[in-house]
Design a protein around this motif. Structure first.
Motif, PDB file in Angstrom:
ATOM      1  N   THR A   1       0.556  -1.163  -0.054  1.00  0.00           N
ATOM      2  CA  THR A   1       0.061  -0.026  -0.137  1.00  0.00           C
ATOM      3  C   THR A   1       0.933   1.294  -0.058  1.00  0.00           C
ATOM      4  O   THR A   1       0.702   2.191  -0.592  1.00  0.00           O
ATOM      5  CB  THR A   1      -1.061   0.077   1.218  1.00  0.00           C
ATOM      6  N   LEU A   2       1.716   1.286   0.641  1.00  0.00           N
ATOM      7  CA  LEU A   2       2.667   2.531   1.021  1.00  0.00           C
ATOM      8  C   LEU A   2       3.346   2.605  -0.420  1.00  0.00           C
ATOM      9  O   LEU A   2       3.676   3.788  -0.825  1.00  0.00           O
ATOM     10  CB  LEU A   2       3.657   2.224   2.149  1.00  0.00           C
ATOM     11  N   VAL A   3       4.177   1.655  -0.674  1.00  0.00           N
ATOM     12  CA  VAL A   3       4.955   1.908  -1.874  1.00  0.00           C
ATOM     13  C   VAL A   3       4.083   2.473  -3.214  1.00  0.00           C
ATOM     14  O   VAL A   3       4.243   3.377  -4.024  1.00  0.00           O
ATOM     15  CB  VAL A   3       5.847   0.844  -2.563  1.00  0.00           C
ATOM     16  N   TRP A   4       2.774   1.679  -3.353  1.00  0.00           N
ATOM     17  CA  TRP A   4       1.961   2.182  -4.446  1.00  0.00           C
ATOM     18  C   TRP A   4       1.495   3.398  -4.107  1.00  0.00           C
ATOM     19  O   TRP A   4       1.279   4.147  -5.223  1.00  0.00           O
ATOM     20  CB  TRP A   4       0.729   1.245  -4.371  1.00  0.00           C
ATOM     21  N   ASP A   5       0.993   3.995  -2.941  1.00  0.00           N
ATOM     22  CA  ASP A   5       0.736   5.297  -2.977  1.00  0.00           C
ATOM     23  C   ASP A   5       1.591   6.369  -3.115  1.00  0.00           C
ATOM     24  O   ASP A   5       1.476   7.582  -3.555  1.00  0.00           O
ATOM     25  CB  ASP A   5       0.145   5.323  -1.224  1.00  0.00           C
ATOM     26  N   ALA A   6       3.027   5.939  -2.960  1.00  0.00           N
ATOM     27  CA  ALA A   6       4.176   6.891  -2.905  1.00  0.00           C
ATOM     28  C   ALA A   6       4.533   7.077  -4.438  1.00  0.00           C
ATOM     29  O   ALA A   6       4.758   8.118  -5.017  1.00  0.00           O
ATOM     30  CB  ALA A   6       5.466   6.411  -2.348  1.00  0.00           C
ATOM     31  N   VAL A   7       4.330   5.879  -5.289  1.00  0.00           N
ATOM     32  CA  VAL A   7       4.911   5.787  -6.607  1.00  0.00           C
ATOM     33  C   VAL A   7       3.737   6.111  -7.737  1.00  0.00           C
ATOM     34  O   VAL A   7       4.101   6.598  -8.922  1.00  0.00           O
ATOM     35  CB  VAL A   7       5.593   4.576  -6.989  1.00  0.00           C
ATOM     36  N   ARG A   8       2.691   5.696  -7.541  1.00  0.00           N
ATOM     37  CA  ARG A   8       1.403   5.910  -8.548  1.00  0.00           C
ATOM     38  C   ARG A   8       1.506   7.131  -8.969  1.00  0.00           C
ATOM     39  O   ARG A   8       1.317   7.602 -10.119  1.00  0.00           O
ATOM     40  CB  ARG A   8       0.147   5.668  -8.026  1.00  0.00           C
ATOM     41  N   PRO A   9       1.746   8.494  -8.165  1.00  0.00           N
ATOM     42  CA  PRO A   9       1.730   9.699  -8.756  1.00  0.00           C
ATOM     43  C   PRO A   9       2.665   9.874  -9.602  1.00  0.00           C
ATOM     44  O   PRO A   9       2.540  11.179 -10.387  1.00  0.00           O
ATOM     45  CB  PRO A   9       1.543  10.539  -7.563  1.00  0.00           C
ATOM     46  N   VAL A  10       3.885   9.306  -9.511  1.00  0.00           N
ATOM     47  CA  VAL A  10       4.937   9.642 -10.377  1.00  0.00           C
ATOM     48  C   VAL A  10       4.885   9.322 -11.819  1.00  0.00           C
ATOM     49  O   VAL A  10       4.964  10.028 -12.812  1.00  0.00           O
ATOM     50  CB  VAL A  10       6.353   8.966  -9.681  1.00  0.00           C
ATOM     51  N   TYR A  11       4.233   8.256 -11.897  1.00  0.00           N
ATOM     52  CA  TYR A  11       3.922   7.692 -13.241  1.00  0.00           C
ATOM     53  C   TYR A  11       2.930   8.525 -13.758  1.00  0.00           C
ATOM     54  O   TYR A  11       2.988   8.762 -14.945  1.00  0.00           O
ATOM     55  CB  TYR A  11       3.435   6.209 -13.132  1.00  0.00           C
ATOM     56  N   ASP A  12       1.947   8.757 -13.151  1.00  0.00           N
ATOM     57  CA  ASP A  12       0.805   9.515 -13.537  1.00  0.00           C
ATOM     58  C   ASP A  12       1.453  11.029 -14.087  1.00  0.00           C
ATOM     59  O   ASP A  12       0.925  11.521 -15.168  1.00  0.00           O
ATOM     60  CB  ASP A  12      -0.171   9.726 -12.590  1.00  0.00           C
ATOM     61  N   ALA A  13       2.212  11.805 -13.226  1.00  0.00           N
ATOM     62  CA  ALA A  13       2.459  12.928 -13.673  1.00  0.00           C
ATOM     63  C   ALA A  13       3.454  12.799 -14.768  1.00  0.00           C
ATOM     64  O   ALA A  13       3.328  13.837 -15.728  1.00  0.00           O
ATOM     65  CB  ALA A  13       3.373  13.451 -12.406  1.00  0.00           C
ATOM     66  N   ARG A  14       4.297  11.854 -14.965  1.00  0.00           N
ATOM     67  CA  ARG A  14       5.045  11.686 -16.229  1.00  0.00           C
ATOM     68  C   ARG A  14       4.343  11.722 -17.376  1.00  0.00           C
ATOM     69  O   ARG A  14       4.437  12.188 -18.487  1.00  0.00           O
ATOM     70  CB  ARG A  14       6.165  10.540 -15.940  1.00  0.00           C
ATOM     71  N   ASP A  15       3.332  10.727 -17.290  1.00  0.00           N
ATOM     72  CA  ASP A  15       2.325  10.687 -18.421  1.00  0.00           C
ATOM     73  C   ASP A  15       1.628  11.837 -18.787  1.00  0.00           C
ATOM     74  O   ASP A  15       1.392  11.985 -19.806  1.00  0.00           O
ATOM     75  CB  ASP A  15       1.355   9.470 -18.376  1.00  0.00           C
ATOM     76  N   ARG A  16       1.137  12.473 -17.731  1.00  0.00           N
ATOM     77  CA  ARG A  16       0.530  13.985 -18.100  1.00  0.00           C
ATOM     78  C   ARG A  16       1.442  14.905 -18.706  1.00  0.00           C
ATOM     79  O   ARG A  16       0.915  15.564 -19.703  1.00  0.00           O
ATOM     80  CB  ARG A  16      -0.030  14.389 -16.912  1.00  0.00           C
ATOM     81  N   MET A  17       2.675  14.968 -18.506  1.00  0.00           N
ATOM     82  CA  MET A  17       3.545  15.930 -19.161  1.00  0.00           C
ATOM     83  C   MET A  17       3.694  15.280 -20.636  1.00  0.00           C
ATOM     84  O   MET A  17       3.620  16.236 -21.508  1.00  0.00           O
ATOM     85  CB  MET A  17       4.835  15.767 -18.434  1.00  0.00           C
ATOM     86  N   ASP A  18       3.671  14.114 -20.867  1.00  0.00           N
ATOM     87  CA  ASP A  18       3.829  13.663 -22.373  1.00  0.00           C
ATOM     88  C   ASP A  18       2.688  13.844 -22.984  1.00  0.00           C
ATOM     89  O   ASP A  18       2.721  14.387 -23.945  1.00  0.00           O
ATOM     90  CB  ASP A  18       4.314  12.050 -22.191  1.00  0.00           C
ATOM     91  N   ASP A  19       1.452  13.658 -22.358  1.00  0.00           N
ATOM     92  CA  ASP A  19       0.044  14.034 -23.096  1.00  0.00           C
ATOM     93  C   ASP A  19      -0.042  15.387 -23.215  1.00  0.00           C
ATOM     94  O   ASP A  19      -0.760  15.888 -24.459  1.00  0.00           O
ATOM     95  CB  ASP A  19      -1.026  13.346 -22.149  1.00  0.00           C
ATOM     96  N   ALA A  20       0.411  16.187 -22.534  1.00  0.00           N
ATOM     97  CA  ALA A  20       0.145  17.513 -22.871  1.00  0.00           C
ATOM     98  C   ALA A  20       1.116  18.045 -23.774  1.00  0.00           C
ATOM     99  O   ALA A  20       0.565  19.059 -24.396  1.00  0.00           O
ATOM    100  CB  ALA A  20       0.375  18.334 -21.278  1.00  0.00           C
ATOM    101  N   ALA A  21       2.155  17.773 -23.776  1.00  0.00           N
ATOM    102  CA  ALA A  21       3.272  18.113 -24.671  1.00  0.00           C
ATOM    103  C   ALA A  21       2.642  17.710 -26.080  1.00  0.00           C
ATOM    104  O   ALA A  21       2.828  18.634 -26.932  1.00  0.00           O
ATOM    105  CB  ALA A  21       4.556  17.599 -24.517  1.00  0.00           C
TER     106      ALA A  21
END
Length: 449
Positions: A299-319
């Motif tokens: 739970t802890l590792v998932w909660d910590a890392v999920r937003p990292v993947y999400d933010a990276r993908d959002r940057m790519d999509d926005a670009a």
């Protein structure tokens, strides 16, 4: 690959556990595991919330005119005039339809009153949030009632949809990245662009998910009419706010090149941060050294890392979509979440965060998160993307508090596991601590020549 949007943390962790020969069957809604953390009497929970959550208002980059909000609220009232305070059974025999009409009328009234209670700069957020919600609910209620009385008007709504979509697309495609060419001016312009694009893109989903057809019932007809009203309200709001912003600029310059370059630098920096492919069955375990046990640790590792993947993908999509404001917002988030994940990972590997946390330890984690908020507040007095991230984080802190408060106020005698809430406080503390450095990293790129 990004985890599909409909995949929840519970589903992912259940899959990981199954792959590892461990079943999560029978898990309660309170915790991912029955025995991976302490359980507490509800009477104990109040002690966690002794220190109040700080009040952190979201930043306001544009001051709307008072008349703009008043005009919008008049539109809500006009729509509500067509809906009586109580819908009679003789007028609407179907109980579900009658309840929908009345509930949405109440929703519209509450949103309208919430907007009316705002003053000064807070009207920026009322115009963006409360007003579209109020107009949507009022239109849905009025249209559903009218459809019961006069029959559906699908063709009219289809025609309106075309008009709304065309106007919205025009606003999105003509976004100008303008601002004062100064430190504060660029930061303010980035926030304006992100807010504008977020709102218009979100409204655009309403006219792209269109499912109205000749066989639609009156409730569906009302919902689609509400969608169109939400789109119109959002577009109206940004027509006004964009005009106010342009009038307020002292020496406007085109910042598109600067924003594009800053986003490109942020994407380049993100590619240097190695993350395992989420297609791999055991990818979560690859993120940390040592054994990753089912339950709280996952739970802890998932909660910590999920937003990292999400933010990276959002940057790519926005670009790829040319949404520079949304891209810069995602860049701030990535830098924050990446640093926060590293902090949580180090604490995990150092066994500084254990599943058997006591009430005192959970309270201490929450209060450390609040101290980090108060420290970060000193850095974000101006309207910036980082200030918006801080406000979002404090709102998430409040949601976590609310879950504990609901457990405390419940009449159930069952013991409560707070592993999810404890993980939430740990990650929020790390995010608040990371925000100043994240803001500085993205700010530097915005001013590089």
């Amino acid at each position: 690959m990004t985890v599909p949007s409909n995949a929840t943390r519970r589903q992912l962790l259940a899959g990981l556990a199954t792959a590892g020969g461990v079943s999560l069957a029978g898990c309660s809604e309170i915790s991912l595991s029955e025995d991976d953390s302490g359980r507490f009497e509800r009477s104990e929970l109040e002690a966690i919330l002794t220190v109040p959550t700080p009040d952190v208002d979201p930043p306001v980059p544009i001051g709307p005119a008072d008349a703009a909000l008043e005009n919008e609220l008049e539109r809500v009232s006009k729509l509500l005039d067509a809906v009586p305070p109580s819908v009679e059974r003789d007028d609407v025999p179907n109980g579900v339809v009658r309840e929908t009409i009345e509930e949405r009328r109440v929703d519209a009234t509450e949103y309208r009153e919430s907007a009316r209670e705002t003053a000064g700069s807070a009207r920026y957020h009322a115009l963006r949030n409360d007003v579209p919600d109020a107009r949507e609910a009022a239109r849905e209620s009025a249209t559903t009632l009218a459809a019961v009385e006069d029959g559906p008007a699908v063709d009219e709504l289809d025609d309106e949809r075309g008009e709304r979509r065309s106007r919205l697309d025009d606003r999105l495609e003509t976004t100008a990245y303008a601002g004062d060419d100064s430190r504060d001016g660029r930061l303010r312009a980035a926030l304006v662009a992100a807010d504008r694009e977020d709102d218009l893109v979100r409204a655009g989903w309403r006219v792209r998910r269109w499912r109205l057809h000749a066989g639609s019932n009156v409730v569906e007809l009302g919902e689609h009419a509400g969608d169109l009203e939400f789109v119109a309200a959002t577009t109206d709001a940004w027509d006004h706010l964009s005009e106010r912003y342009a009038d307020d600029l002292r020496s406007s310059v085109d910042l598109e090149a600067a924003f594009s370059a800053a986003l490109e630098r942020s994407i380049d920096a993100a590619t240097e941060f190695s993350l395992p492919d989420q297609d791999e069955d055991d990818w979560l375990s690859e993120l940390v050294e040592g054994d990753l046990e089912t339950g709280f640790q996952q739970t802890l590792v998932w909660d910590a890392v999920r937003p990292v993947y999400d933010a990276r993908d959002r940057m790519d999509d926005a670009a790829s979509e040319g949404r520079l404001g949304r891209g810069l917002a995602a860049a701030v988030r990535f830098e924050q979440e990446r640093r926060a994940f590293e902090t949580v990972r180090d604490r995990f590997e150092g066994r500084d965060v254990e599943p058997s946390a006591s009430i005192d330890e959970i309270r201490s984690e929450r209060e450390a998160a609040i101290e980090a908020v108060e420290s970060a507040l000193e850095s974000f007095a101006e309207p910036t993307l980082a200030a918006a991230r801080l406000a979002d984080g404090v709102r998430a802190l409040g949601w976590t508090d609310d879950r504990i408060r609901r457990w405390h106020e419940s009449d159930s005698d069952a013991l409560v596991s707070l592993s999810d809430e404890y993980s939430g406080y740990v990650c929020l503390r790390a995010r608040f601590d990371a925000l100043p450095d994240a803001a500085e990293a993205t700010r530097t790129r915005l001013f590089e020549e």
